[in-house]
Motif scaffolding. Structure first.
Motif, PDB file in Angstrom:
ATOM      1  N   LYS A 158       1.007  -1.162   0.056  1.00 40.87           N
ATOM      2  CA  LYS A 158      -0.008   0.296   0.051  1.00 40.87           C
ATOM      3  C   LYS A 158       0.848   1.228   0.157  1.00 40.87           C
ATOM      4  N   HIS A 159       0.641   2.186  -0.866  1.00 37.53           N
ATOM      5  CA  HIS A 159       1.323   3.337  -0.897  1.00 37.53           C
ATOM      6  C   HIS A 159       0.912   4.391   0.349  1.00 37.53           C
ATOM      7  N   LYS A 160       1.940   4.551   0.903  1.00 33.44           N
ATOM      8  CA  LYS A 160       1.968   5.405   2.129  1.00 33.44           C
ATOM      9  C   LYS A 160       2.415   6.897   1.824  1.00 33.44           C
ATOM     10  N   GLU A 161       2.888   7.190   0.727  1.00 31.76           N
ATOM     11  CA  GLU A 161       3.339   8.379   0.493  1.00 31.76           C
ATOM     12  C   GLU A 161       2.462   9.299  -0.350  1.00 31.76           C
ATOM     13  N   MET A 162       2.472  10.644  -0.346  1.00 31.60           N
ATOM     14  CA  MET A 162       1.750  11.401  -0.986  1.00 31.60           C
ATOM     15  C   MET A 162       2.724  12.524  -1.514  1.00 31.60           C
ATOM     16  N   SER A 163       2.626  12.753  -2.920  1.00 33.91           N
ATOM     17  CA  SER A 163       3.457  13.786  -3.309  1.00 33.91           C
ATOM     18  C   SER A 163       2.914  15.129  -3.103  1.00 33.91           C
ATOM     19  N   PHE A 164       4.041  16.164  -2.886  1.00 34.18           N
ATOM     20  CA  PHE A 164       3.578  17.568  -2.535  1.00 34.18           C
ATOM     21  C   PHE A 164       2.627  18.207  -3.691  1.00 34.18           C
ATOM     22  N   ALA A 165       2.603  17.754  -4.798  1.00 40.04           N
ATOM     23  CA  ALA A 165       1.881  18.347  -5.900  1.00 40.04           C
ATOM     24  C   ALA A 165       0.449  17.901  -5.319  1.00 40.04           C
ATOM     25  N   LEU A 166       0.090  16.600  -5.028  1.00 42.72           N
ATOM     26  CA  LEU A 166      -1.134  16.243  -4.822  1.00 42.72           C
ATOM     27  C   LEU A 166      -1.534  16.986  -3.390  1.00 42.72           C
ATOM     28  N   ALA A 167      -0.682  16.964  -2.794  1.00 44.88           N
ATOM     29  CA  ALA A 167      -1.295  17.691  -1.196  1.00 44.88           C
ATOM     30  C   ALA A 167      -1.466  19.139  -1.645  1.00 44.88           C
ATOM     31  N   SER A 168      -1.039  19.723  -2.493  1.00 41.20           N
ATOM     32  CA  SER A 168      -1.349  21.367  -2.971  1.00 41.20           C
ATOM     33  C   SER A 168      -2.602  21.358  -3.430  1.00 41.20           C
ATOM     34  N   LEU A 169      -3.356  20.440  -3.830  1.00 41.14           N
ATOM     35  CA  LEU A 169      -4.908  20.492  -4.208  1.00 41.14           C
ATOM     36  C   LEU A 169      -5.610  20.101  -2.962  1.00 41.14           C
ATOM     37  N   LEU A 170      -5.197  19.690  -1.607  1.00 35.27           N
ATOM     38  CA  LEU A 170      -6.101  19.696  -0.640  1.00 35.27           C
ATOM     39  C   LEU A 170      -6.088  20.954   0.271  1.00 35.27           C
ATOM     40  N   VAL A 171      -6.912  21.804   0.016  1.00 37.53           N
ATOM     41  CA  VAL A 171      -7.193  23.033   0.632  1.00 37.53           C
ATOM     42  C   VAL A 171      -8.381  23.067   1.631  1.00 37.53           C
ATOM     43  N   TYR A 172      -9.562  23.169   1.083  1.00 39.01           N
ATOM     44  CA  TYR A 172     -10.640  23.137   1.921  1.00 39.01           C
ATOM     45  C   TYR A 172     -11.150  21.767   2.248  1.00 39.01           C
ATOM     46  N   THR A 173     -10.907  20.782   1.818  1.00 38.26           N
ATOM     47  CA  THR A 173     -11.156  19.058   1.774  1.00 38.26           C
ATOM     48  C   THR A 173     -10.080  18.420   1.996  1.00 38.26           C
ATOM     49  N   VAL A 174      -9.546  18.496   2.996  1.00 40.43           N
ATOM     50  CA  VAL A 174      -8.302  17.604   3.594  1.00 40.43           C
ATOM     51  C   VAL A 174      -8.871  16.415   4.207  1.00 40.43           C
ATOM     52  N   GLY A 175      -8.915  15.025   3.528  1.00 44.77           N
ATOM     53  CA  GLY A 175      -9.089  13.862   4.091  1.00 44.77           C
ATOM     54  C   GLY A 175      -8.209  13.687   5.096  1.00 44.77           C
ATOM     55  N   VAL A 176      -8.934  13.249   6.190  1.00 40.60           N
ATOM     56  CA  VAL A 176      -8.226  12.627   7.549  1.00 40.60           C
ATOM     57  C   VAL A 176      -9.241  11.234   8.031  1.00 40.60           C
ATOM     58  N   LYS A 177      -8.364  10.616   8.596  1.00 40.70           N
ATOM     59  CA  LYS A 177      -9.018   9.605   9.415  1.00 40.70           C
ATOM     60  C   LYS A 177     -10.063   9.892  10.378  1.00 40.70           C
ATOM     61  N   CYS A 178     -11.128   9.213  10.717  1.00 33.27           N
ATOM     62  CA  CYS A 178     -12.037   9.448  11.893  1.00 33.27           C
ATOM     63  C   CYS A 178     -11.532   8.875  12.960  1.00 33.27           C
ATOM     64  N   ARG A 179     -11.097  10.151  14.313  1.00 32.19           N
ATOM     65  CA  ARG A 179     -10.502   9.386  15.266  1.00 32.19           C
ATOM     66  C   ARG A 179     -11.668   9.553  16.580  1.00 32.19           C
ATOM     67  N   GLY A 180     -12.824   9.684  16.137  1.00 36.16           N
ATOM     68  CA  GLY A 180     -13.707   9.964  17.071  1.00 36.16           C
ATOM     69  C   GLY A 180     -14.276  11.206  17.114  1.00 36.16           C
ATOM     70  N   ILE A 181     -15.337  11.506  17.828  1.00 37.37           N
ATOM     71  CA  ILE A 181     -15.999  13.136  17.827  1.00 37.37           C
ATOM     72  C   ILE A 181     -16.221  13.218  19.343  1.00 37.37           C
ATOM     73  N   GLY A 182     -16.054  14.762  19.653  1.00 38.44           N
ATOM     74  CA  GLY A 182     -16.222  14.923  21.019  1.00 38.44           C
ATOM     75  C   GLY A 182     -15.462  16.366  21.306  1.00 38.44           C
ATOM     76  N   ALA A 183     -15.697  16.972  22.390  1.00 40.12           N
ATOM     77  CA  ALA A 183     -15.265  17.939  22.854  1.00 40.12           C
ATOM     78  C   ALA A 183     -13.609  17.847  22.913  1.00 40.12           C
ATOM     79  N   SER A 184     -13.044  16.903  23.393  1.00 37.00           N
ATOM     80  CA  SER A 184     -11.638  16.466  23.560  1.00 37.00           C
ATOM     81  C   SER A 184     -10.879  16.195  22.282  1.00 37.00           C
ATOM     82  N   GLU A 185     -11.696  16.208  21.092  1.00 34.46           N
ATOM     83  CA  GLU A 185     -11.142  15.703  19.646  1.00 34.46           C
ATOM     84  C   GLU A 185     -11.294  16.741  18.829  1.00 34.46           C
ATOM     85  N   HIS A 186      -9.964  17.039  18.313  1.00 37.90           N
ATOM     86  CA  HIS A 186      -9.876  18.492  17.550  1.00 37.90           C
ATOM     87  C   HIS A 186      -9.454  18.130  16.017  1.00 37.90           C
ATOM     88  N   TYR A 187     -10.188  18.875  15.217  1.00 39.89           N
ATOM     89  CA  TYR A 187      -9.993  18.658  13.761  1.00 39.89           C
ATOM     90  C   TYR A 187     -10.025  20.139  13.226  1.00 39.89           C
TER      91      TYR A 187
END
Length: 857
Positions: A536-565
């Motif tokens: 599985k490719h675990k690397e991301m090119s900086f060119a591709l990361a430059s397209l992630l501005v207002y919609t940056v995908g992250v893993k769901c770590r849970g939700i609640g007051a103590s969890e910050h996104y």
């Protein structure tokens, strides 16, 4: 003697010179048989084709069926000509000189999308067909979207059925022709009853009807005693402004002020509508000159009831009217799952068509599953036998159609399975295809985002959303994430909607329709998976990361007051994970989605591409609730109804209770009754055979109404109220964790059932032998509850069905016609509901007349 209007000339409807309406000219040459080249999957045939403008259809010969097949114009979803179909000309490897004569017709038959490719025999024939199809398609689209008034609609209907009845073309209808016409219209009269109607129309006692007399007969057949009764009840025999105002305020619950009501009354009063005239526009001067004793005639009142001024959803055909300047997290966004597929998730076809269909219906979030290709990145459903389509072709299709139906931003939700080299290639492909519309920003030195921009801010823009692997792996990409012990434990999230679908399908799915298919594929799939690298490719090119501005995908770590996104962080969770949040921490989910976007996608066992009911997740604030657009089920229907709102822009502002600062509204449950009177239906459609021809049958219709309610309370009121009113209550299904596959290993099919809300349904009795203008006049009462006034998230479905004892088998249980709307959108009072087929394509002439009221408890 009056004759049938000629198709090759301009058709005029001139009613006492009040207004003239025109239908388009259709060249006679396009109505003659012509031999086209028909291309499909590399197979070339040379059948005869012609256009029938009167009945609104394309006819062609089928040697396989040994007869004539039909493509109704109203079933056409899109027409493409010459260069617009270059994708298929290249795909089929046909010479470039065929491009200028190429016609692609995309339509629905038997609940499935079909594509027909034609090559005209000459440039002149192509020109005639392009002109004719474009005009006829525009008229049909106008009828289906409600942009044409009922007068023109009646003219088209009369003309269409005149030609059918006058099958020998002698411009005369004898009594036998009228009998056949009534059978086709699903009208059952005794011979004596029909003879009386025929004689009443045959004013010259010639034993046949010409076109004008046929129109009189149609008026008799369409006579509406229930509307006359309503008129007399409202007016006491004379509908003046005082009576009209009382009707509008008390029955229709109109929000118009006195000036608006007077303008409406003036528009319909003082004109003789018995001859089919159309109401003129009303000016301020007209209000000053209206006689004080003006009245609205029964015909004018009937015209008003059918008009757009009295539509079931008054603003449905208007431009965008929601505030589009709020942060994007405060909108529901029309979304597609596995957009590239037009079949099921195991062996479906990957194509650009899914993107074109979705975007033309104002879908604003589309999905790409991207893998390394031999030469360039490809889109397909991983670890399956679905076909592939290149990222380049998909991006060019998105660029062309992204803003054809809505100017508001499009989000490309991508699962990246590519190495660095082809990631960079994806970036270049997107930049070439989208140009300045593509949102991007340097990774280094990027300004901190404090809140999401609005749809208005991003008008005409395209954004990429994919998981930022640098964030996921803890690498510094200029985009940091804060870690904190989660208040709510993270759920077991399906990180890949593509891989999860296949992983569970091979071992657990038991849909009877797919058993054989899956059994045959098991060994092939296993070999295919083993042959692929498990790296599985675990690397991301900086060119591709430059397209992630207002919609940056992250893993769901849970939700609640103590969890910050961060505001731009978007996580995707599966239907199963979302269900756990609904049952354990729904308020936390509402709070999170006030400022952050989340995406929910169907669980992996839905290999048949079935849908959940999306309003379950909208009620918790989820913005991007992805739907399988290739599957026409209740989930699709609810999604369609939701995004018919706000000018069909693909963005709907959330109810106040789900937006920041209004949390107290969520603590205000209410109880209600929906009181309906199912009055009558008009011109119900007849079923069609596989060739597209109508099947003549006498229908015994009844109406089933169901209300679909989110899971915001556990009050027994709905279930108890349904029992008290003789209705059927259905509890939610497949919501709790006890119903997951892992806990039901012996019954995997239970887990594959759709995720459903609570529902209450009730039916009328059936009307015997009348599918043309059945009258029920039955009162129905349906209990429902609500929270924070969010009736926009409760959906009501009207289904006109055939009496069960007349059905040949269960497959015939598909409704004759349906209508679906959010309860909050429906106007109160006496309204005509435009009926649709199960694919939500409007029936041109079919309506359901109802009275709608809502009671608070």
């Amino acid at each position: 003697m009056a004759t049938e209007p000629n198709s090759s000339s301009m058709i005029h409807v001139d009613n006492n010179k009040t207004q003239t309406q025109s239908l388009p000219t259709v060249p006679e040459a396009s109505q003659e048989w012509a031999r086209f080249t028909k291309v499909s999957d590399g197979v070339i045939k040379y059948p005869l084709f012609r256009i029938d403008p009167d009945e609104g259809q394309i006819l062609y010969e089928s040697k396989k069926k040994k007869g004539i097949k039909i493509i109704p114009i109203e079933s056409i979803k899109e027409l493409r000509f010459d260069a617009d179909s270059s994708y298929y000309r290249t795909l089929f490897k046909l010479p470039p000189d065929t491009q200028s004569r190429w016609i692609t017709i995309i339509y629905i038959r038997e609940g499935a999308y079909k594509v027909t490719h034609l090559i005209a025999p000459s440039a002149s024939v192509f020109k005639l067909w392009k002109e004719s199809l474009t005009k006829l398609y525009a008229v049909r689209q106008g009828l289906m979207t409600g942009n044409f008034d009922h007068v023109l609609r009646d003219v088209i209907w009369e003309k269409q059925y005149w030609k059918t009845a006058d099958h020998d073309g002698d411009q005369k209808l004898e009594f036998e022709n009228v009998q056949n016409l009534c059978r086709r219209l699903s009208l059952h009269f005794s011979e004596a009853e029909l003879r009386n109607l025929f004689n009443a129309a045959d004013v010259h006692n010639r034993g046949y009807l010409n076109y004008v007399e046929y129109q009189e007969l149609i008026k008799l057949l369409k006579k509406r005693p229930e509307v006359q009764t309503l008129y007399e009840h409202v007016s006491g025999g004379k509908l003046d402004f005082a009576a009209f105002k009382s009707f509008m305020l008390h029955s229709q619950e109109s929000k118009l002020d006195d000036k608006g009501l007077e303008a409406l009354f003036t528009k319909y009063s003082g004109i003789d509508y018995s001859n089919g005239s159309t109401p003129p526009s009303t000016t301020t001067k007209d209000l000053d000159t209206r006689p004080p004793d003006a009245i609205m005639t029964p015909e004018a009142f009937a015209t008003f009831l059918r008009s757009l001024d009295n539509a079931a959803i008054l603003n449905q055909n208007k431009v965008v009217h929601h505030d589009m300047t709020r942060p994007m997290s405060e909108y529901f966004i029309s979304s597609s799952h596995n957009t590239y597929l037009i079949g099921n998730q195991l062996v479906g076809v990957s194509t650009i068509e899914g993107y074109i269909r979705a975007l033309l219906h104002s879908c604003r979030t589309v999905e790409l599953d991207i893998y390394d290709g031999s030469d360039e990145p490809m889109v397909y459903h991983g670890k399956t036998l679905t076909s592939k389509v290149s990222v380049r072709e998909v991006c060019h299709a998105i660029a062309k159609y992204a803003f054809a139906s809505s100017p508001y931003p499009v989000v490309i939700s991508a699962e990246m399975h590519c190495g660095i080299q082809q990631q960079d290639m994806i970036v270049q492909i997107m930049k070439d295809a989208f140009g300045d519309a593509l949102i991007s920003a340097p990774v280094e030195g990027r300004a901190k985002i404090t809140s999401l921009p609005s749809p208005e801010d991003l008008r005409g823009k395209i954004m990429l959303k994919t998981k930022n692997l640098n964030i996921s792996s803890g690498k510094d990409a200029g985009l940091r994430v804060k870690k904190a012990p989660p208040k709510t434990a993270p759920v077991d999230d399906d990180s890949s909607s593509s891989s999860s679908s296949t992983a569970s399908s091979a071992s657990h799915v038991s849909h009877s329709s797919l058993l054989g298919e899956i059994k045959d594929l098991k060994s092939k799939l296993a070999r295919k998976v083993r042959s692929k690298s498990r790296t599985k490719h675990k690397e991301m090119s900086f060119a591709l990361a430059s397209l992630l501005v207002y919609t940056v995908g992250v893993k769901c770590r849970g939700i609640g007051a103590s969890e910050h996104y961060e505001p731009e962080h978007v996580f995707s969770i599966s239907e199963n994970s979302a269900n756990k949040y609904l049952s354990t921490s729904m308020l936390d989910l509402v709070k999170h989605t006030q400022s952050h976007i989340i995406r929910i996608y169907p669980k992996g066992t839905r290999v048949d591409s079935s849908n959940y009911e999306p309003h379950l997740y909208w009620a918790a604030g989820a913005q991007v609730v992805a739907i399988n657009w290739q599957t026409f089920d209740l989930g699709y229907m609810i999604n369609y109804a939701m995004f018919q709102r706000n000018g069909r822009s693909g963005y709907v502002l959330k109810p106040l209770a789900l937006r920041p600062g209004n949390e107290s509204l969520l603590q205000k449950p209410t109880k209600h009754y929906l009181d309906l009177t199912i009055i009558s239906a008009q011109q119900l459609p007849l079923p069609k055979d596989k060739s597209g021809k109508e099947i003549q049958s006498i229908v015994d219709p009844f109406v089933e109404v169901s209300v679909h309610i989110p899971l915001w309370t556990h009050s027994p009121f709905v279930a108890d109220g349904a029992e008290a009113e003789g209705a059927t209550y259905s509890p939610p299904s497949n919501i709790t964790t006890s119903q997951t596959t892992s806990q039901n290993p012996q019954n995997p099919q239970k887990n594959s059932q759709p995720t459903t809300a609570r529902s209450v349904s009730v039916s009328t009795g059936s009307v015997k032998n009348n599918g043309f203008n059945p009258v029920w006049q039955e009162e129905l009462c349906i209990p429902f509850d609500c929270v924070g006034g969010m009736t926009d998230l409760i959906f009501v479905k009207f289904a006109v069905k055939q009496e069960r004892k007349k059905l040949k088998d269960e497959a015939d249980e598909e409704p004759i016609a349906v209508y679906c709307s959010s309860l909050g959108s429906l106007e109160r009072g006496f309204r005509y509901l435009p009926l649709h087929d199960s694919q939500m394509s409007p029936h041109l002439f079919s309506t359901l007349f109802v009275k709608i009221k809502m009671r608070n408890i």
